[in-house]
Motif scaffolding. Sequence first.
Motif, PDB file in Angstrom:
ATOM      1  N   ALA A  51     -61.790  20.929 -30.291  1.00  0.00           N
ATOM      2  CA  ALA A  51     -62.685  19.813 -29.995  1.00  0.00           C
ATOM      3  C   ALA A  51     -63.781  19.703 -31.052  1.00  0.00           C
ATOM      4  O   ALA A  51     -64.304  18.613 -31.288  1.00  0.00           O
ATOM      5  CB  ALA A  51     -63.304  19.983 -28.609  1.00  0.00           C
ATOM      6  N   LYS A  52     -64.115  20.839 -31.660  1.00  0.00           N
ATOM      7  CA  LYS A  52     -65.108  20.887 -32.737  1.00  0.00           C
ATOM      8  C   LYS A  52     -64.600  21.844 -33.805  1.00  0.00           C
ATOM      9  O   LYS A  52     -63.923  22.818 -33.491  1.00  0.00           O
ATOM     10  CB  LYS A  52     -66.461  21.395 -32.220  1.00  0.00           C
ATOM     11  CG  LYS A  52     -67.156  20.463 -31.265  1.00  0.00           C
ATOM     12  CD  LYS A  52     -68.509  21.020 -30.864  1.00  0.00           C
ATOM     13  CE  LYS A  52     -69.206  20.083 -29.892  1.00  0.00           C
ATOM     14  NZ  LYS A  52     -70.518  20.607 -29.488  1.00  0.00           N
ATOM     15  N   PRO A  53     -64.951  21.584 -35.060  1.00  0.00           N
ATOM     16  CA  PRO A  53     -64.532  22.526 -36.109  1.00  0.00           C
ATOM     17  C   PRO A  53     -65.314  23.831 -36.028  1.00  0.00           C
ATOM     18  O   PRO A  53     -66.489  23.845 -35.667  1.00  0.00           O
ATOM     19  CB  PRO A  53     -64.846  21.770 -37.402  1.00  0.00           C
ATOM     20  CG  PRO A  53     -65.879  20.751 -37.034  1.00  0.00           C
ATOM     21  CD  PRO A  53     -65.666  20.427 -35.583  1.00  0.00           C
ATOM     22  N   ALA A  54     -64.637  24.906 -36.356  1.00  0.00           N
ATOM     23  CA  ALA A  54     -65.285  26.222 -36.377  1.00  0.00           C
ATOM     24  C   ALA A  54     -65.958  26.431 -37.727  1.00  0.00           C
ATOM     25  O   ALA A  54     -65.503  25.902 -38.739  1.00  0.00           O
ATOM     26  CB  ALA A  54     -64.253  27.313 -36.143  1.00  0.00           C
ATOM     27  N   PRO A  55     -67.036  27.201 -37.757  1.00  0.00           N
ATOM     28  CA  PRO A  55     -67.632  27.571 -39.044  1.00  0.00           C
ATOM     29  C   PRO A  55     -66.611  28.332 -39.896  1.00  0.00           C
ATOM     30  O   PRO A  55     -65.721  29.004 -39.366  1.00  0.00           O
ATOM     31  CB  PRO A  55     -68.797  28.485 -38.658  1.00  0.00           C
ATOM     32  CG  PRO A  55     -69.082  28.183 -37.223  1.00  0.00           C
ATOM     33  CD  PRO A  55     -67.766  27.765 -36.628  1.00  0.00           C
ATOM     34  N   ALA A  56     -66.747  28.245 -41.181  1.00  0.00           N
ATOM     35  CA  ALA A  56     -65.782  28.847 -42.112  1.00  0.00           C
ATOM     36  C   ALA A  56     -65.561  30.336 -41.846  1.00  0.00           C
ATOM     37  O   ALA A  56     -64.431  30.820 -41.956  1.00  0.00           O
ATOM     38  CB  ALA A  56     -66.252  28.625 -43.547  1.00  0.00           C
ATOM     39  N   GLU A  57     -66.616  31.071 -41.476  1.00  0.00           N
ATOM     40  CA  GLU A  57     -66.442  32.520 -41.276  1.00  0.00           C
ATOM     41  C   GLU A  57     -65.559  32.854 -40.071  1.00  0.00           C
ATOM     42  O   GLU A  57     -65.098  33.988 -39.941  1.00  0.00           O
ATOM     43  CB  GLU A  57     -67.791  33.241 -41.168  1.00  0.00           C
ATOM     44  CG  GLU A  57     -68.581  32.930 -39.924  1.00  0.00           C
ATOM     45  CD  GLU A  57     -69.664  31.879 -40.120  1.00  0.00           C
ATOM     46  OE1 GLU A  57     -70.638  31.912 -39.358  1.00  0.00           O
ATOM     47  OE2 GLU A  57     -69.530  31.042 -41.022  1.00  0.00           O
ATOM     48  N   PHE A  58     -65.316  31.885 -39.195  1.00  0.00           N
ATOM     49  CA  PHE A  58     -64.454  32.130 -38.042  1.00  0.00           C
ATOM     50  C   PHE A  58     -63.081  31.478 -38.180  1.00  0.00           C
ATOM     51  O   PHE A  58     -62.253  31.587 -37.278  1.00  0.00           O
ATOM     52  CB  PHE A  58     -65.130  31.675 -36.754  1.00  0.00           C
ATOM     53  CG  PHE A  58     -66.367  32.460 -36.431  1.00  0.00           C
ATOM     54  CD1 PHE A  58     -66.296  33.806 -36.141  1.00  0.00           C
ATOM     55  CD2 PHE A  58     -67.613  31.857 -36.448  1.00  0.00           C
ATOM     56  CE1 PHE A  58     -67.432  34.545 -35.855  1.00  0.00           C
ATOM     57  CE2 PHE A  58     -68.761  32.581 -36.164  1.00  0.00           C
ATOM     58  CZ  PHE A  58     -68.673  33.926 -35.872  1.00  0.00           C
ATOM     59  N   GLU A  59     -62.842  30.807 -39.278  1.00  0.00           N
ATOM     60  CA  GLU A  59     -61.525  30.207 -39.523  1.00  0.00           C
ATOM     61  C   GLU A  59     -60.614  31.283 -40.087  1.00  0.00           C
ATOM     62  O   GLU A  59     -60.636  31.592 -41.266  1.00  0.00           O
ATOM     63  CB  GLU A  59     -61.640  29.030 -40.501  1.00  0.00           C
ATOM     64  CG  GLU A  59     -62.124  27.756 -39.895  1.00  0.00           C
ATOM     65  CD  GLU A  59     -61.159  27.148 -38.890  1.00  0.00           C
ATOM     66  OE1 GLU A  59     -59.985  27.558 -38.805  1.00  0.00           O
ATOM     67  OE2 GLU A  59     -61.601  26.245 -38.160  1.00  0.00           O
ATOM     68  N   HIS A  60     -59.822  31.909 -39.205  1.00  0.00           N
ATOM     69  CA  HIS A  60     -58.917  32.979 -39.619  1.00  0.00           C
ATOM     70  C   HIS A  60     -57.753  33.072 -38.645  1.00  0.00           C
ATOM     71  O   HIS A  60     -57.657  32.282 -37.692  1.00  0.00           O
ATOM     72  CB  HIS A  60     -59.650  34.313 -39.745  1.00  0.00           C
ATOM     73  CG  HIS A  60     -60.547  34.654 -38.594  1.00  0.00           C
ATOM     74  ND1 HIS A  60     -60.108  34.776 -37.297  1.00  0.00           N
ATOM     75  CD2 HIS A  60     -61.887  34.882 -38.561  1.00  0.00           C
ATOM     76  CE1 HIS A  60     -61.122  35.088 -36.503  1.00  0.00           C
ATOM     77  NE2 HIS A  60     -62.223  35.151 -37.247  1.00  0.00           N
ATOM     78  N   ASP A  61     -56.863  34.003 -38.909  1.00  0.00           N
ATOM     79  CA  ASP A  61     -55.644  34.132 -38.119  1.00  0.00           C
ATOM     80  C   ASP A  61     -55.902  34.380 -36.642  1.00  0.00           C
ATOM     81  O   ASP A  61     -55.147  33.908 -35.783  1.00  0.00           O
ATOM     82  CB  ASP A  61     -54.741  35.220 -38.696  1.00  0.00           C
ATOM     83  CG  ASP A  61     -55.394  36.600 -38.747  1.00  0.00           C
ATOM     84  OD1 ASP A  61     -56.643  36.687 -38.772  1.00  0.00           O
ATOM     85  OD2 ASP A  61     -54.650  37.596 -38.783  1.00  0.00           O
ATOM     86  N   VAL A  62     -56.958  35.081 -36.305  1.00  0.00           N
ATOM     87  CA  VAL A  62     -57.227  35.364 -34.892  1.00  0.00           C
ATOM     88  C   VAL A  62     -57.633  34.081 -34.167  1.00  0.00           C
ATOM     89  O   VAL A  62     -57.183  33.832 -33.043  1.00  0.00           O
ATOM     90  CB  VAL A  62     -58.284  36.481 -34.734  1.00  0.00           C
ATOM     91  CG1 VAL A  62     -58.616  36.704 -33.278  1.00  0.00           C
ATOM     92  CG2 VAL A  62     -57.767  37.770 -35.360  1.00  0.00           C
ATOM     93  N   LEU A  63     -58.437  33.258 -34.791  1.00  0.00           N
ATOM     94  CA  LEU A  63     -58.772  31.976 -34.168  1.00  0.00           C
ATOM     95  C   LEU A  63     -57.518  31.115 -34.055  1.00  0.00           C
ATOM     96  O   LEU A  63     -57.331  30.419 -33.047  1.00  0.00           O
ATOM     97  CB  LEU A  63     -59.869  31.246 -34.946  1.00  0.00           C
ATOM     98  CG  LEU A  63     -60.315  29.910 -34.351  1.00  0.00           C
ATOM     99  CD1 LEU A  63     -60.780  30.054 -32.898  1.00  0.00           C
ATOM    100  CD2 LEU A  63     -61.414  29.285 -35.198  1.00  0.00           C
ATOM    101  N   ASP A  64     -56.636  31.180 -35.033  1.00  0.00           N
ATOM    102  CA  ASP A  64     -55.360  30.455 -34.933  1.00  0.00           C
ATOM    103  C   ASP A  64     -54.562  30.941 -33.732  1.00  0.00           C
ATOM    104  O   ASP A  64     -53.957  30.139 -33.015  1.00  0.00           O
ATOM    105  CB  ASP A  64     -54.534  30.624 -36.204  1.00  0.00           C
ATOM    106  CG  ASP A  64     -55.129  29.899 -37.402  1.00  0.00           C
ATOM    107  OD1 ASP A  64     -55.947  28.974 -37.211  1.00  0.00           O
ATOM    108  OD2 ASP A  64     -54.776  30.280 -38.540  1.00  0.00           O
ATOM    109  N   MET A  65     -54.544  32.254 -33.506  1.00  0.00           N
ATOM    110  CA  MET A  65     -53.851  32.810 -32.335  1.00  0.00           C
ATOM    111  C   MET A  65     -54.483  32.303 -31.044  1.00  0.00           C
ATOM    112  O   MET A  65     -53.776  31.943 -30.094  1.00  0.00           O
ATOM    113  CB  MET A  65     -53.905  34.340 -32.374  1.00  0.00           C
ATOM    114  CG  MET A  65     -53.108  34.974 -33.482  1.00  0.00           C
ATOM    115  SD  MET A  65     -53.470  36.738 -33.704  1.00  0.00           S
ATOM    116  CE  MET A  65     -52.860  37.427 -32.165  1.00  0.00           C
ATOM    117  N   LEU A  66     -55.811  32.276 -31.012  1.00  0.00           N
ATOM    118  CA  LEU A  66     -56.517  31.792 -29.825  1.00  0.00           C
ATOM    119  C   LEU A  66     -56.234  30.312 -29.599  1.00  0.00           C
ATOM    120  O   LEU A  66     -56.046  29.873 -28.463  1.00  0.00           O
ATOM    121  CB  LEU A  66     -58.017  32.058 -29.963  1.00  0.00           C
ATOM    122  CG  LEU A  66     -58.891  31.724 -28.769  1.00  0.00           C
ATOM    123  CD1 LEU A  66     -58.435  32.457 -27.506  1.00  0.00           C
ATOM    124  CD2 LEU A  66     -60.348  32.046 -29.070  1.00  0.00           C
TER     125      LEU A  66
END
Length: 92
Positions: A51-66
């Motif tokens: 719904a909202k973009p994540a900050p760059a430091e949280f854009e990673h594979d784990v957030l993709d999994m979530l």
Amino acid sequence: LLPSPVYIHASSSLFAKENLGRMSEEQLNRYDRLINEPSNDWDIYYWATEAKPAPAEFEHDVLDMLREFAKNRKREQRLRQPDLEYLFEPPP
């Protein structure tokens, strides 16, 4: 209509139960930062549901999994947190 905070916690607990055992140490560290550094659980919810973009430091594979987990492609009922016995079981 927004989900309740109880739903957010139940979803994150179910995600943890399903995924922590197969994460690498680096992924576990990224997951720890993801769930502990943002000051608001709603931020994580918005990022996970895109719904909202994540900050760059949280854009990673784990957030993709979530994000993939949040899509709930199997249409599982996720209304309660899992029992915590799995935390005390030896890894597979």
